[in-house]
Structure formats: C-alpha cells, structure tokens
Design an enzyme around this catalytic site. Sequence first.
Site, short mmCIF file in Angstrom:
data_model
loop_
_atom_site.label_atom_id
_atom_site.label_comp_id
_atom_site.label_asym_id
_atom_site.label_seq_id
_atom_site.Cartn_x
_atom_site.Cartn_y
_atom_site.Cartn_z
N TYR A 197 0.84 -1.21 0.00
CA TYR A 197 0.00 0.00 0.00
C TYR A 197 0.86 1.25 0.00
CZ TYR A 197 -2.54 3.96 1.95
OH TYR A 197 -3.04 5.22 2.17
N LYS B 63 1.52 4.28 -2.86
CA LYS B 63 1.22 5.70 -2.60
C LYS B 63 2.48 6.53 -2.80
CE LYS B 63 -2.10 7.39 -1.46
NZ LYS B 63 -3.27 7.91 -2.23
#
Length: 331
Positions: free
Chosen positions: A147, A151
Amino acid sequence: MRILVTGGAGFIGSNFVHLIRKERPNWQITVIDKMSYAGNMASLDGVIDDIEFVKGDICDEILIDKLVANCDVVVHFAAESHNDNSLNNPWPFVESNLIGTYRILEAVRKHGKKLHHISTDEVYGDLELDDPNKFSEETRYNPSSPYSSTKAGSDMLVRAWVRSFGIHATISNCSNNYGPHQHVEKFIPRQITEILENRRPKLYGSGENVRDWIHVDDHNSAVLKIIEEGLNGETYLIGANGEKDNKSVIELILSGMGKKPGDYDHVTDRPGHDMRYAIDSSKLISKLGWKPKYTNFKEGLKATIKWYIDNQDWWKPLKAETEQKYRKTGQ
Ligand code: NAD
Ligand code: TDX
C-alpha cells in the site's frame, strides 16, 4: 469552480464532498468512484441530488479524459487504502494507486487543469518509539508495505509531472484519519463494531504501535485550504498532534462503551507492521494558517462511537465479509 473528486464515495472523499457542499455551496461537484468494496453510496446521503455522480474507474483513460476536461480542479482521493488487503493481494494497489494516478496526470497535463493529490504519511516508513523527530516535508521516502509503496510511487509521479511537464499540482500527506463513514476494516471502526456485535476488540501484536490520529474533518479542512491557497508544486504534511499507541486507543474505546479496559484479545501481528507515525505540520500552519478543530481525541472518539451506534444500517452489511477476511489471516 468545478471540482472533480475521485474516490468520493469512500471514507475521506465522501466527508470532503459534505464539507465542500456546506463550505462552498456554489462549487459544482462531480464524483467519480468505481464503487469497490470500500465505496458506499449511503455515505453521500444528503448531497447526492446536488452533485454529479459517475460510476467509473480512474484507470479508464477515455472517461478520465472527458471528466478532467470538464472541471477546473481534480482532488484525487481514489485509491486502494488498506494495508492488510495490500499484503494479501497487492495487484489492485498497483493498478488503482499507480496506473490510476498516471491516467489522471496525463489528463491534467493535456487539459491544463489543477490537481491536488491526496497521500499518506506512510510514504516515509516508520519511526522508533523514542525518536524525538517527526515526519516533515524533508523526510526521505521509505515505504514499507505494498500500500504505502504504491502511494509513494504515486507521489513521485505527481512530482515528476510538475517538474518535467509543468503541470499545476499540490500534494498532501496526512496521518491516520478517524470519524464517520470509515470502513469497518479499519482499526477504530473495527473495534467499535466488534463490541457492538458482542465480541472482543483485536489488537495486533503487542499494541505498542503508535498512530497520529486526526479527525477526518480536520484533514479535509486542510485539503480545502491547500486547494485555495497552496503553492504550485508544494507538498504539505497534515497532522494534529494526535499520537496514541493502539493499546491505549482500544482501552479508550472499551471504557467509552461501558466495558472493562482489559476486555480485548491480542491477535496475529501485521507482517512488516510500522511502529510509529508522527507528523510535523508546522509548514501548513505557518504558511497557510490552517488549524485543526478536533484537538480533543477523547471527545472526537466519543462522537465517532455514537455515530457507529446510531448508523448500524450503514456498517452492518459490510461487517460479516470483513471479519471473514480477517479470520483467514488469524487477525
Ligand atoms: P477508502 O478505501 O475508504 O475509499 C477509497 C475510495 O476510492 C472508494 O470509494 C473506492 O471505491 C474508490 N476507488 C478505489 N479505486 C478506484 C479506482 N480505480 N477508480 C475509481 N475509484 C476508486 O479510502 P480513504 O480512507 O477514504 O482514503 C482516501 C485517500 O486518502 C487515499 O488516497 C488514501 O491513501 C488517503 N489517506 C487515507 C488516510 C486514512 O487514514 N484513511 C490517511 C492519509 C491518506
Ligand atoms: O484490528 C486491528 N487491530 C490492530 O491492532 C486493525 C484493523 C489494526 N490494528 C493496528 C494496525 C495499525 O497499527 O491499528 C493501527 C491502525 O491500523 P489501520 O486502521 O489499518 O491503519 P494504518 O495501517 O495505520 O493505515 C491508515 O492510516 C494511513 C489508513 O488505512 C491508510 O489508508 C492511511 O494511509
């Protein structure tokens, strides 16, 4: 002002739409959301008749081109957002967070529109518990999970498009949000709804891990400030001095719901679990004059508990499937 909100049916995006409707009643709002498991139309109750809603994927080049052409500013919230999911299946994270952001950047470049990119403090990795420093705009990127690495990659794409192609964009990296309409997979709503379903809260590992909590409305008031007053190409860190270890948060939830503070279980830890996040938001405060409103975490938490008690129709349909996922990993 015509604003395109990506991921506007998710937790932070939907709260942003409500805030804009209230604070900037003349702005035209278009939401694009693919309605993944995390999108919820009920989160837009009360504003849906007053906005344009488009069900679609930010990876869809033709759709994004059309929507960006028809707006003045894109506020880009859409992303796969849950660390635990990224450890079980990273692909949707690569797709939505990297390819989706790429599609938006290309459309913004082609049509000469402004972009505000929403990101996270997790791009900086984690801090030791006793580290006197906090994350600042100068901290080196060092993400840990699928994740946070996607990002981080999306932030890098935005920076490259600003420098190489001269697009007009700003970035914000915020700490852990809490408040109404947050999916029950996330830490605080999971524990509140476990208690409401007569089960015990679940703490990963020892529970010493620290998160820097901020109310979602404070995150969004900062985003609005940056859209209106932020300088092109700049990054702003958003946080409200809300550091708390997970064990203390569970104890606060339990006592706020009339239970004994020790009534929780330790479960399997998250692989690669970041120890501590902490944000120094002095740039945002000194340069743009932003201030958080929800400075009392206990009060904000109390109101959030009340929201989940009063809105069981919103979260009940999501709960069984979420807990089934967690059972597979012993969490
Ligand atoms: P969320 O998972 O609640 O909502 C994400 C929304 O994006 C959902 O409605 C989903 O359907 C939509 N979406 C996902 N992929 C899409 C795609 N390919 N096309 C169109 N829509 C898509 O997430 P959230 O917690 O509201 O987070 C929003 C943003 O804020 C994310 O970019 C996240 O990285 C960032 N952020 C979150 C936090 C936090 O504490 N939750 C903190 C800092 C930053
Ligand atoms: O049941 C749980 N028990 C537990 O101890 C869950 C779901 C979590 N945890 C721990 C893990 C973390 O230390 O609580 C902390 C918070 O967990 P999450 O709610 O999953 O958040 P986190 O991983 O910190 O990431 C969040 O903040 C930054 C958001 O999900 C991200 O989208 C955002 O970028």
